[in-house]
Design a protein around this motif. Structure first.
Motif, short mmCIF file in Angstrom:
data_model
loop_
_atom_site.label_atom_id
_atom_site.label_comp_id
_atom_site.label_asym_id
_atom_site.label_seq_id
_atom_site.Cartn_x
_atom_site.Cartn_y
_atom_site.Cartn_z
N ALA A 84 0.79 -1.25 0.08
CA ALA A 84 -0.01 0.13 0.20
C ALA A 84 0.83 1.26 -0.09
O ALA A 84 2.04 1.24 0.32
CB ALA A 84 -0.87 -0.10 1.32
N ARG A 85 0.37 2.47 -0.50
CA ARG A 85 0.95 3.54 -0.32
C ARG A 85 0.82 4.11 1.04
O ARG A 85 -0.09 3.61 1.83
CB ARG A 85 0.27 4.86 -1.30
CG ARG A 85 0.62 4.60 -2.64
CD ARG A 85 -0.41 5.50 -3.61
NE ARG A 85 -1.89 5.19 -3.25
CZ ARG A 85 -2.71 6.36 -2.90
NH1 ARG A 85 -2.23 7.50 -2.57
NH2 ARG A 85 -3.94 5.97 -2.96
N LEU A 86 1.78 4.87 1.56
CA LEU A 86 1.61 5.63 2.71
C LEU A 86 1.46 7.13 2.60
O LEU A 86 2.25 7.44 2.08
CB LEU A 86 2.86 5.49 3.54
CG LEU A 86 2.90 5.92 4.86
CD1 LEU A 86 2.12 5.42 5.85
CD2 LEU A 86 4.58 5.70 5.60
N ILE A 87 0.43 7.54 3.20
CA ILE A 87 0.25 8.81 3.21
C ILE A 87 0.41 9.42 4.65
O ILE A 87 -0.41 9.22 5.57
CB ILE A 87 -1.21 9.28 2.87
CG1 ILE A 87 -1.43 8.61 1.32
CG2 ILE A 87 -1.68 10.76 2.79
CD1 ILE A 87 -2.97 9.04 1.06
N ILE A 88 1.34 10.35 4.77
CA ILE A 88 1.53 11.24 6.11
C ILE A 88 1.00 12.27 6.18
O ILE A 88 1.28 13.25 5.46
CB ILE A 88 3.10 11.18 6.35
CG1 ILE A 88 3.53 9.98 6.05
CG2 ILE A 88 3.48 11.75 7.82
CD1 ILE A 88 5.34 9.84 6.35
N ALA A 89 0.01 12.58 6.94
CA ALA A 89 -0.72 13.89 7.22
C ALA A 89 -0.43 14.52 8.64
O ALA A 89 -0.23 14.08 9.64
CB ALA A 89 -2.27 13.62 7.30
N ALA A 90 -0.51 16.04 8.47
CA ALA A 90 -0.18 16.83 9.56
C ALA A 90 -1.36 17.93 9.56
O ALA A 90 -1.60 18.57 8.42
CB ALA A 90 0.78 17.44 9.65
#
Length: 289
Positions: free
Chosen positions: A174-180
Motif C-alpha cells: 500500500a501507499r503510505l500517506i503522512i498527514a499533519a
C-alpha cells in the motif's frame, strides 16, 4: 485452558454485526502476518443467545466467531475463547502477548465490542499492543488501492505511529500517506494587539503551516530510510486534526494514530483526537503505542 496468544491476532466477538466484520478483518490480518487468530467472547456473566446463562452458550458464540474466521480464510489456525470477565479486562489482559487486538466500533450487551467511549476506547487507551478499531466493512483492507494514512505531530508517539504505519504499508503493498494538521488561535478583532498588527494572525498561520510541512517531510525521510522502496506521500491541511484525519481516511485501508501526542502542532492526544477519529474515520483506525 491455556490460550495460545503469543504473537497472535486477538479479536473480540459478541455476534453483533460490527464484531462479525471485525472477525473477518482480523482473520485477513492474521493470515497476512502468518500468525494464529484468537476469537474472544467475554462478559462478566457469560450468556447464550437466549440469555438463559451458562458457559455452554458463551462457548458457542466464541466458536461461531471462530468459524466465521475459518470461512473467511480457509486453513487459518483459529482458537475460540470464552472469558467470564469484563470484555475490556479480558482483551487488555490478552494484549500483553498479542500482536494486535481487533474490535468492532460497536457491539451489543455487556461486551459492546468496540462501542466508542467504553470497550474500544478503554482498549485503545490501555492495551499493551496496537489496537485496531474496525469501521466500515471487511473489504477495507490496506493494499495497492487503499493506502495507509498516518497522522503525525512530531511527537515520540507520533513517530511510533509513523513507523508502524510504514511497516503495515510495506507488508500490504500500500501507499503510505503522512498527514499533519495545523492551525492558529483566532484573533480577537477588538483587541489592541490585533488592531496594532493586523498581520499577526497571517504570520502565525504561515509559521504553523511551515512547521507542519517540515514535520511531514522529516517523517517521510525517516520512513524512506527504513523502507526505500515504499511510495510515501505527504500532506498538510489547516484545521482541527480530527477533521483533517477523518477527511484523509476516505478511501483508505486504515488510519493510524499515536496513543499520545503534544500540543505544539495540535497534538494527537488519546481522548481528544484519537478518540474523535474512532467516531468519525471512514476506515479502520489503528492506535499504535
Amino acid at each position: 485452558m491455556t490460550v495460545p496468544v503469543s504473537g497472535a491476532v486477538v479479536v473480540g466477538y459478541d455476534a453483533s454485526e460490527p464484531s462479525k466484520i471485525a472477525v473477518e478483518w482480523a482473520a485477513a490480518d492474521a493470515d497476512r502476518r502468518g500468525v494464529d487468530l484468537v476469537v474472544v467472547h467475554a462478559a462478566r456473566r457469560l450468556k447464550g443467545r437466549d440469555d438463559a446463562g451458562g458457559d455452554e452458550g458463551a462457548d458457542a458464540i466464541a466458536e461461531e466467531g471462530a468459524e466465521r474466521a475459518r470461512e473467511r480464510v480457509p486453513g487459518l489456525t483459529v482458537h475460540a475463547v470464552a472469558r467470564k470477565q469484563g470484555p475490556a479486562a479480558a482483551l487488555q489482559e490478552l494484549s500483553a502477548d498479542a500482536a494486535v487486538v481487533v474490535v468492532g466500533h460497536r457491539g451489543r450487551g455487556r461486551l459492546a465490542a468496540g462501542l466508542v467511549g467504553s470497550v474500544a476506547f478503554t482498549i485503545s487507551a490501555h492495551a499493551q499492543c496496537p489496537v485496531l478499531v474496525i469501521r466500515g466493512n471487511s473489504e477495507h483492507l490496506p493494499g495497492p488501492d487503499r493506502p495507509v494514512v498516518v497522522g503525525t505531530d512530531d511527537s515520540e508517539f507520533a513517530a511510533q505511529a509513523v513507523a508502524g504505519a510504514a511497516r503495515l504499508a510495506a507488508s500490504t503493498d500500500a501507499r503510505l500517506i503522512i498527514a499533519a494538521a495545523w492551525d492558529v488561535p483566532e484573533a480577537n478583532p477588538w483587541s489592541a494587539a490585533y488592531l496594532a498588527n493586523v498581520n499577526a494572525t497571517e504570520d502565525a498561520a504561515h509559521a504553523a503551516e511551515t512547521e507542519a510541512v517540515a514535520t511531514v517531510e522529516r517523517a517521510r525521510e525517516a520512513v524512506l530510510a527504513e523502507h526505500p522502496g515504499l511510495t510515501v506521500e505527504v500532506g498538510t491541511q489547516r484545521g482541527r486534526p480530527e477533521h483533517v484525519l477523518a477527511d484523509a481516511s476516505e478511501g483508505a485501508g486504515v488510519l493510524v494514530v499515536g496513543s499520545r501526542g503534544h500540543s505544539d502542532l495540535v497534538g494527537l492526544l488519546l481522548g481528544s483526537v484519537s478518540r474523535a477519529v474512532l467516531h468519525t474515520a471512514n476506515c479502520p483506525v489503528a492506535v499504535i503505542r
